[in-house]
Each structure stands twice: as structure tokens, then as C-alpha cells.
Scaffold this motif. Structure first.
Motif, PDB file in Angstrom:
ATOM      1  N   SER A   1      -5.162  -2.073   3.205  1.00  0.00           N
ATOM      2  CA  SER A   1      -6.513  -2.633   3.119  1.00  0.00           C
ATOM      3  C   SER A   1      -6.479  -4.111   3.514  1.00  0.00           C
ATOM      4  N   ASN A   2      -7.635  -4.663   3.779  1.00  0.00           N
ATOM      5  CA  ASN A   2      -7.734  -6.093   4.049  1.00  0.00           C
ATOM      6  C   ASN A   2      -7.781  -6.809   2.710  1.00  0.00           C
ATOM      7  N   VAL A   3      -6.626  -7.241   2.247  1.00  0.00           N
ATOM      8  CA  VAL A   3      -6.535  -7.867   0.922  1.00  0.00           C
ATOM      9  C   VAL A   3      -7.375  -9.134   0.825  1.00  0.00           C
ATOM     10  N   HIS A   4      -7.662  -9.760   1.955  1.00  0.00           N
ATOM     11  CA  HIS A   4      -8.452 -11.001   1.939  1.00  0.00           C
ATOM     12  C   HIS A   4      -9.948 -10.745   1.780  1.00  0.00           C
ATOM     13  N   ALA A   5     -10.348  -9.493   1.902  1.00  0.00           N
ATOM     14  CA  ALA A   5     -11.747  -9.119   1.698  1.00  0.00           C
ATOM     15  C   ALA A   5     -11.942  -8.463   0.329  1.00  0.00           C
TER      16      ALA A   5
ATOM     17  N   ARG B   1      -5.927 -10.984  -5.030  1.00  0.00           N
ATOM     18  CA  ARG B   1      -5.162 -10.347  -3.952  1.00  0.00           C
ATOM     19  C   ARG B   1      -4.999 -11.257  -2.727  1.00  0.00           C
ATOM     20  N   HIS B   2      -5.612 -12.407  -2.730  1.00  0.00           N
ATOM     21  CA  HIS B   2      -5.579 -13.287  -1.568  1.00  0.00           C
ATOM     22  C   HIS B   2      -4.255 -14.028  -1.416  1.00  0.00           C
ATOM     23  N   HIS B   3      -3.476 -14.132  -2.493  1.00  0.00           N
ATOM     24  CA  HIS B   3      -2.203 -14.852  -2.428  1.00  0.00           C
ATOM     25  C   HIS B   3      -1.036 -13.872  -2.368  1.00  0.00           C
ATOM     26  N   SER B   4      -0.111 -14.138  -1.454  1.00  0.00           N
ATOM     27  CA  SER B   4       1.108 -13.342  -1.329  1.00  0.00           C
ATOM     28  C   SER B   4       2.324 -14.237  -1.496  1.00  0.00           C
ATOM     29  N   TYR B   5       3.194 -13.852  -2.400  1.00  0.00           N
ATOM     30  CA  TYR B   5       4.485 -14.534  -2.507  1.00  0.00           C
ATOM     31  C   TYR B   5       5.415 -14.119  -1.365  1.00  0.00           C
TER      32      TYR B   5
ATOM     33  N   ALA C   1       0.997  -4.230  -5.460  1.00  0.00           N
ATOM     34  CA  ALA C   1       0.566  -5.304  -6.363  1.00  0.00           C
ATOM     35  C   ALA C   1       1.649  -6.357  -6.580  1.00  0.00           C
ATOM     36  N   PHE C   2       2.923  -6.016  -6.333  1.00  0.00           N
ATOM     37  CA  PHE C   2       3.982  -7.020  -6.479  1.00  0.00           C
ATOM     38  C   PHE C   2       3.823  -8.155  -5.475  1.00  0.00           C
ATOM     39  N   THR C   3       3.044  -7.938  -4.430  1.00  0.00           N
ATOM     40  CA  THR C   3       2.743  -8.988  -3.454  1.00  0.00           C
ATOM     41  C   THR C   3       2.275 -10.254  -4.151  1.00  0.00           C
ATOM     42  N   HIS C   4       1.441 -10.061  -5.159  1.00  0.00           N
ATOM     43  CA  HIS C   4       0.728 -11.164  -5.791  1.00  0.00           C
ATOM     44  C   HIS C   4       1.410 -11.671  -7.053  1.00  0.00           C
TER      45      HIS C   4
END
Length: 146
Positions: A103-107, A112-116, A78-81
Motif C-alpha cells: 500500500s502507499n504508506v504515505h497516504a 506509517r509515514h516514518h520508516s526506520y 509494521a516493523f517498518t515503523h
């Protein structure tokens, strides 16, 4: 001296195999670490595995990688976002990082679609299950070979 890669897994990934298996599969974190070690061994690479639910511990591991690692495979969870601090830590070390998501975060949910992380990663692998980690090892090995 054997080149080493840092395998870094973020929050809740210690629960792999039991947490939402319909999303993340039935493999455990130990299974992932063994998969990465096997794949890395094919390229003569050593692996140091770190998992933490704490942002600061992940940042510390990234900074320490500067001293003894040639590359990083990172599933920030979850830190991705949310974590600009993780992004900045990766940007501050002069070694390539591959971002992995089981998982496919874009689906999934829009947040979850944005990654820093993606902007400072050398590559991004999503939606391939734990096989994504093996793919990350192979890509990182190619990058390290020049």
C-alpha cells in the motif's frame, strides 16, 4: 553458482489475500513468492523466501543472508515503523536491500509515514501493490549486475 536473493516478509503478511483486501489486494503470500521467483528467474537469480511474525526471526534471516545471498527484498510490515533492530541488522550486512510496501504508506495513518528501514535500504517501492515486489527484483538485479 546462482546468485540468490532473500525475500523477507514481516508480520501479518502471511494473511495476504484475506487481510484487508481493499488495502492489500487479493493475492496471497504464495502468489507473491511465485511472482518473485518468476521475475528473479528472468535474471538467473534464485530466491529464498522467509515470512515471520517475529522480529528476531527476521533479524536471524537477514544475518544468515550474509552467507548465501547477494541481495534482500524486504517488506517489514509494521516493523517498518518500530524496529531499530531490523534497521541495524540490515545495516550490518554488506548486501543491498530493497524495501517494499504493497500500500502507499504515505497516504495512510501518520504513524506509517516514518520508516526506520529506508535510511539503510538501496531503494524503496510503495503503493504499487504486489507488483512492487517484481519491480524490486528488477532493481535489485540491476544493482547486482553493477
Amino acid at each position: 553458482m546462482t546468485a540468490r536473493i532473500l525475500l523477507l516478509n514481516g508480520p501479518n503478511l502471511n494473511l495476504l489475500g484475506t487481510r484487508e483486501p481493499e488495502v492489500y489486494g487479493s493475492e496471497s503470500l504464495a502468489d507473491v513468492e511465485a511472482l518473485v521467483a518468476r521475475a528473479a528467474g528472468e535474471f538467473g537469480l534464485d530466491v529464498r523466501a522467509v515470512q515471520s511474525n517475529h522480529e528476531g526471526a527476521l533479524i536471524d534471516a537477514i544475518q544468515e543472508a550474509r552467507e548465501d545471498c547477494s541481495g534482500i527484498i524486504l517488506n517489514p510490515g509494521a516493523f517498518t515503523h518500530t524496529s531499530i533492530a531490523l534497521r541495524d541488522a540490515l545495516a550490518s550486512v554488506p548486501i543491498p536491500a530493497i524495501e517494499v510496501h504493497i500500500s502507499n504508506v504515505h497516504a495512510r495513518e501518520e504513524f506509517r509515514h516514518h520508516s526506520y528501514i529506508s535510511a539503510v535500504a538501496a531503494g524503496l517501492i510503495v503503493g504499487c501493490g504486489v507488483q512492487g515486489y517484481e519491480l524490486a527484483v528488477r532493481r535489485l538485479a540491476q544493482l547486482l549486475a553493477g
